[in-house]
Design an enzyme around this catalytic site. Structure first.
Site, PDB file in Angstrom:
ATOM      1  N   HIS A 176     -41.537 -45.556   4.348  1.00 35.72           N
ATOM      2  CA  HIS A 176     -41.794 -45.319   2.923  1.00 35.72           C
ATOM      3  C   HIS A 176     -43.289 -45.493   2.658  1.00 35.72           C
ATOM      4  O   HIS A 176     -43.904 -46.433   3.161  1.00 35.72           O
ATOM      5  CB  HIS A 176     -40.980 -46.315   2.077  1.00 35.72           C
ATOM      6  CG  HIS A 176     -41.175 -46.104   0.619  1.00 35.72           C
ATOM      7  ND1 HIS A 176     -40.512 -45.117  -0.077  1.00 35.72           N
ATOM      8  CD2 HIS A 176     -41.978 -46.719  -0.275  1.00 35.72           C
ATOM      9  CE1 HIS A 176     -40.906 -45.145  -1.336  1.00 35.72           C
ATOM     10  NE2 HIS A 176     -41.787 -46.110  -1.485  1.00 35.72           N
ATOM     11  N   MET A 188     -34.996 -37.002   1.961  1.00 36.39           N
ATOM     12  CA  MET A 188     -35.101 -37.337   0.552  1.00 36.39           C
ATOM     13  C   MET A 188     -33.750 -37.446  -0.161  1.00 36.39           C
ATOM     14  O   MET A 188     -33.626 -37.151  -1.343  1.00 36.39           O
ATOM     15  CB  MET A 188     -36.019 -36.330  -0.162  1.00 36.39           C
ATOM     16  CG  MET A 188     -37.405 -36.246   0.460  1.00 36.39           C
ATOM     17  SD  MET A 188     -38.169 -37.850   0.813  1.00 36.39           S
ATOM     18  CE  MET A 188     -38.845 -38.228  -0.793  1.00 36.39           C
ATOM     19  N   HIS A 241     -50.217 -41.295   5.337  1.00 40.39           N
ATOM     20  CA  HIS A 241     -49.495 -40.523   6.354  1.00 40.39           C
ATOM     21  C   HIS A 241     -50.000 -40.861   7.757  1.00 40.39           C
ATOM     22  O   HIS A 241     -49.224 -41.085   8.672  1.00 40.39           O
ATOM     23  CB  HIS A 241     -49.729 -39.026   6.094  1.00 40.39           C
ATOM     24  CG  HIS A 241     -48.450 -38.240   6.099  1.00 40.39           C
ATOM     25  ND1 HIS A 241     -48.313 -37.069   5.418  1.00 40.39           N
ATOM     26  CD2 HIS A 241     -47.274 -38.430   6.692  1.00 40.39           C
ATOM     27  CE1 HIS A 241     -47.109 -36.584   5.600  1.00 40.39           C
ATOM     28  NE2 HIS A 241     -46.449 -37.408   6.367  1.00 40.39           N
ATOM     29  N   VAL A 295     -30.032 -39.991  -0.578  1.00 36.33           N
ATOM     30  CA  VAL A 295     -29.536 -41.359  -0.382  1.00 36.33           C
ATOM     31  C   VAL A 295     -28.306 -41.360   0.525  1.00 36.33           C
ATOM     32  O   VAL A 295     -27.368 -40.599   0.305  1.00 36.33           O
ATOM     33  CB  VAL A 295     -29.186 -41.986  -1.758  1.00 36.33           C
ATOM     34  CG1 VAL A 295     -28.656 -43.396  -1.582  1.00 36.33           C
ATOM     35  CG2 VAL A 295     -30.407 -41.972  -2.662  1.00 36.33           C
ATOM     36  N   LEU A 296     -28.321 -42.224   1.533  1.00 41.67           N
ATOM     37  CA  LEU A 296     -27.184 -42.314   2.457  1.00 41.67           C
ATOM     38  C   LEU A 296     -26.142 -43.314   1.934  1.00 41.67           C
ATOM     39  O   LEU A 296     -26.484 -44.312   1.323  1.00 41.67           O
ATOM     40  CB  LEU A 296     -27.649 -42.773   3.840  1.00 41.67           C
ATOM     41  CG  LEU A 296     -28.681 -41.915   4.549  1.00 41.67           C
ATOM     42  CD1 LEU A 296     -28.873 -42.413   5.982  1.00 41.67           C
ATOM     43  CD2 LEU A 296     -28.295 -40.447   4.553  1.00 41.67           C
ATOM     44  N   ASN A 306     -36.159 -46.322   7.967  1.00 34.37           N
ATOM     45  CA  ASN A 306     -36.851 -45.376   7.082  1.00 34.37           C
ATOM     46  C   ASN A 306     -38.318 -45.757   7.015  1.00 34.37           C
ATOM     47  O   ASN A 306     -38.671 -46.918   7.172  1.00 34.37           O
ATOM     48  CB  ASN A 306     -36.238 -45.448   5.674  1.00 34.37           C
ATOM     49  CG  ASN A 306     -36.885 -44.461   4.718  1.00 34.37           C
ATOM     50  OD1 ASN A 306     -37.200 -43.329   5.100  1.00 34.37           O
ATOM     51  ND2 ASN A 306     -37.108 -44.872   3.484  1.00 34.37           N
ATOM     52  N   VAL A 358     -31.684 -48.329  -2.500  1.00 34.27           N
ATOM     53  CA  VAL A 358     -32.815 -47.488  -2.082  1.00 34.27           C
ATOM     54  C   VAL A 358     -34.071 -48.339  -1.820  1.00 34.27           C
ATOM     55  O   VAL A 358     -34.477 -49.133  -2.659  1.00 34.27           O
ATOM     56  CB  VAL A 358     -33.116 -46.436  -3.175  1.00 34.27           C
ATOM     57  CG1 VAL A 358     -34.359 -45.634  -2.828  1.00 34.27           C
ATOM     58  CG2 VAL A 358     -31.919 -45.512  -3.321  1.00 34.27           C
ATOM     59  N   ASP A 359     -34.661 -48.183  -0.623  1.00 35.94           N
ATOM     60  CA  ASP A 359     -35.917 -48.836  -0.229  1.00 35.94           C
ATOM     61  C   ASP A 359     -35.855 -50.355  -0.289  1.00 35.94           C
ATOM     62  O   ASP A 359     -36.864 -51.015  -0.562  1.00 35.94           O
ATOM     63  CB  ASP A 359     -37.094 -48.322  -1.097  1.00 35.94           C
ATOM     64  CG  ASP A 359     -37.317 -46.832  -0.918  1.00 35.94           C
ATOM     65  OD1 ASP A 359     -36.980 -46.319   0.161  1.00 35.94           O
ATOM     66  OD2 ASP A 359     -37.790 -46.181  -1.855  1.00 35.94           O
ATOM     67  N   ARG A 384     -29.045 -36.702  -3.943  1.00 40.10           N
ATOM     68  CA  ARG A 384     -27.745 -37.224  -3.471  1.00 40.10           C
ATOM     69  C   ARG A 384     -27.260 -36.394  -2.302  1.00 40.10           C
ATOM     70  O   ARG A 384     -27.720 -35.267  -2.091  1.00 40.10           O
ATOM     71  CB  ARG A 384     -26.680 -37.154  -4.575  1.00 40.10           C
ATOM     72  CG  ARG A 384     -27.067 -37.862  -5.826  1.00 40.10           C
ATOM     73  CD  ARG A 384     -26.866 -39.331  -5.651  1.00 40.10           C
ATOM     74  NE  ARG A 384     -27.764 -40.042  -6.555  1.00 40.10           N
ATOM     75  CZ  ARG A 384     -27.745 -41.346  -6.738  1.00 40.10           C
ATOM     76  NH1 ARG A 384     -26.912 -42.090  -6.039  1.00 40.10           N
ATOM     77  NH2 ARG A 384     -28.566 -41.910  -7.576  1.00 40.10           N
TER      78      ARG A 384
HETATM   79  C1  GAR Z   1     -43.738 -39.509   4.480  1.00 43.36           C
HETATM   80  O1  GAR Z   1     -44.913 -39.707   3.778  1.00 43.36           O
HETATM   81  C2  GAR Z   1     -42.734 -40.605   4.170  1.00 43.36           C
HETATM   82  O2  GAR Z   1     -43.365 -41.822   3.938  1.00 43.36           O
HETATM   83  C3  GAR Z   1     -42.088 -40.083   2.934  1.00 43.36           C
HETATM   84  O3  GAR Z   1     -41.944 -38.700   3.183  1.00 43.36           O
HETATM   85  C4  GAR Z   1     -43.015 -38.258   3.985  1.00 43.36           C
HETATM   86  C5  GAR Z   1     -42.482 -37.440   5.131  1.00 43.36           C
HETATM   87  O4  GAR Z   1     -43.497 -36.821   5.835  1.00 43.36           O
HETATM   88  N1  GAR Z   1     -40.815 -40.710   2.731  1.00 43.36           N
HETATM   89  C6  GAR Z   1     -40.407 -41.180   1.568  1.00 43.36           C
HETATM   90  O5  GAR Z   1     -41.047 -41.077   0.539  1.00 43.36           O
HETATM   91  C7  GAR Z   1     -39.053 -41.877   1.611  1.00 43.36           C
HETATM   92  N2  GAR Z   1     -38.799 -42.594   0.424  1.00 43.36           N
HETATM   93  P1  GAR Z   1     -43.190 -36.005   7.165  1.00 43.36           P
HETATM   94  O6  GAR Z   1     -42.057 -35.038   6.855  1.00 43.36           O
HETATM   95  O7  GAR Z   1     -44.471 -35.285   7.477  1.00 43.36           O
HETATM   96  O8  GAR Z   1     -42.807 -36.972   8.235  1.00 43.36           O
END
Ligand code: GAR
Length: 363
Positions: free
Chosen positions: A279, A260, A341, A262-263, A277, A314-315, A233
């Site tokens: 995901h 990480m 990634h 929630v806005l 965002n 969320v998402d 949060r």
């Molecule tokens: C990424 O894999 C992104 O998809 C995830 O955090 C990682 C950030 O990587 N985001 C979420 O899970 C959002 N719900 P990074 O800091 O190397 O860009």
């Protein structure tokens, strides 16, 4: 070699393949939009041609380019693109096709070798396309992309020149809690001229987040905001502070890059439809935490990543782009995370560029 053909039919291409086969020669097949030919294309096609004895290029027709690349594309119509391609030494035949996939052509032509540029791996090819190629007995070869050369880069440079003096660049505000590899990929796309943007501010909820160090190394403005005590949060004062800082930095588009928390209001209202965002799953599948583990536990054969607009749920906001990534036997959370990634790093800058163009155009 026969007389070069621009815009040959699939039947003519299949006959060409048979003729080569009878001579003990190999047909290489590749496909793409080839809208504004650049040196990356020329080098790629030369390398593809060198894999066999003749090169057939399946060229996306105008409707399929518009579907694949968005409004305003192609810049050049199919007839012109086909004629330019056929003028290259490396290209022996061009077939224009209207589908987004080469499945039907692969079945019909049965090329000896299929070449694909790039940021693909054999595993990340579309499953249907790959199935048709494998059934046709085609050897699949992935050739490296020529770094820094792209049609979108050319377009961005043209736009930048047109804007010089009068135009302005999109101002991004990036929020992250972790590694910052997506932020890095966005900065690299900007450096390559692929989007007309600048990073106005990087905000983190964690003082020790690597994203802050990366941002500082790039000379970007960084801010840490105290998030409050509840995990996931963001306390009200923090929401307000982030909102104020983004507004003061005149940010056009807010980019969540591994943020990480929630806005909520007032941020969501102040930047309505202007927060994106990324995901690590094919939403709506596997929202929330540990999307990689969720995918592995569900036993799916394919996962991927999604760029979406951020809403109060969320998402759940509108999906703007997705990339598919196969789940391989023996995958662990780490191996799947790493492959997803990589796709995020191409998907996110591309979608930001598309959204940004609309914002700058006042849409
Ligand atoms: C990424 O894999 C992104 O998809 C995830 O955090 C990682 C950030 O990587 N985001 C979420 O899970 C959002 N719900 P990074 O800091 O190397 O860009």
């Amino acid at each position: 070699m026969p007389q070069k053909r621009t815009a040959a039919s699939a039947e003519e291409a299949a006959a060409f393949r048979e003729k080569l086969e009878a001579e003990g020669k190999k047909l290489v097949f590749t496909n793409g939009c080839f809208d504004l030919l650049h040196v990356g294309h020329v080098r790629y096609l030369k390398e593809a041609r060198a894999l066999g004895d003749a090169l057939l290029v399946a060229l996306n027709g105008d409707d399929s380019v518009a579907r694949l690349k968005g409004p305003g594309r192609p810049v050049n119509p199919a007839d012109d693109r086909a004629e330019i391609l056929a003028a290259l030494e490396s290209v022996d035949m061009v077939v224009v096709f209207e589908e987004e996939r080469v499945t039907r052509l692969a079945e019909q032509i049965r090329p000896h070798i299929y070449a694909k540029g790039g940021d693909y791996t054999v595993e990340s090819l579309n499953l249907e396309e790959r199935g048709a190629l494998e059934k046709a007995g085609s050897e699949i070869r992935i050739l490296p992309l020529v770094k820094g050369k792209s049609t979108s880069g050319t377009l961005a440079r043209l736009k930048k020149n047109n804007n010089a003096g009068g135009g302005r660049r999109l101002r991004l505000g990036i929020l992250g809690s972790g590694e910052g590899s997506n932020m890095e990929a966005i900065c690299e796309a900007i450096d390559r001229g692929e989007m007309d943007a600048e990073v106005a501010l990087v905000i983190s909820d964690r003082e020790d987040a690597a994203i802050l160090q990366r941002a500082a190394r790039r000379g970007l403005r960084v801010v840490t905001v105290r998030p409050g005590d509840r995990p996931g949060r963001l306390a009200e004062p923090a929401q307000k502070e982030i909102c104020d800082r983004l507004q003061a930095a005149q940010v056009d588009l807010v980019i969540l890059a591994g943020f990480m928390r929630v806005l909520r209001a007032p941020l969501l209202d102040a930047f309505e439809n202007r927060i994106l965002n990324v995901h690590p799953s094919l939403l709506p599948e596997f929202p929330g935490l540990d999307a990689w583990g969720q995918a592995l536990r569900a036993g799916v054969r394919e996962s991927g990543c999604t760029v979406h607009r951020v809403t109060a749920e969320v998402d759940e906001g509108a999906i703007l782009g997705q990339e598919r990534v196969p789940v391989l036997p023996g995958d662990t959370v780490e191996s799947l995370r790493e492959r997803i990634h990589e796709r995020e790093h191409t998907l996110y800058p591309r979608v930001i560029g598309e959204v940004g163009e609309k914002i700058l155009a006042g849409e």
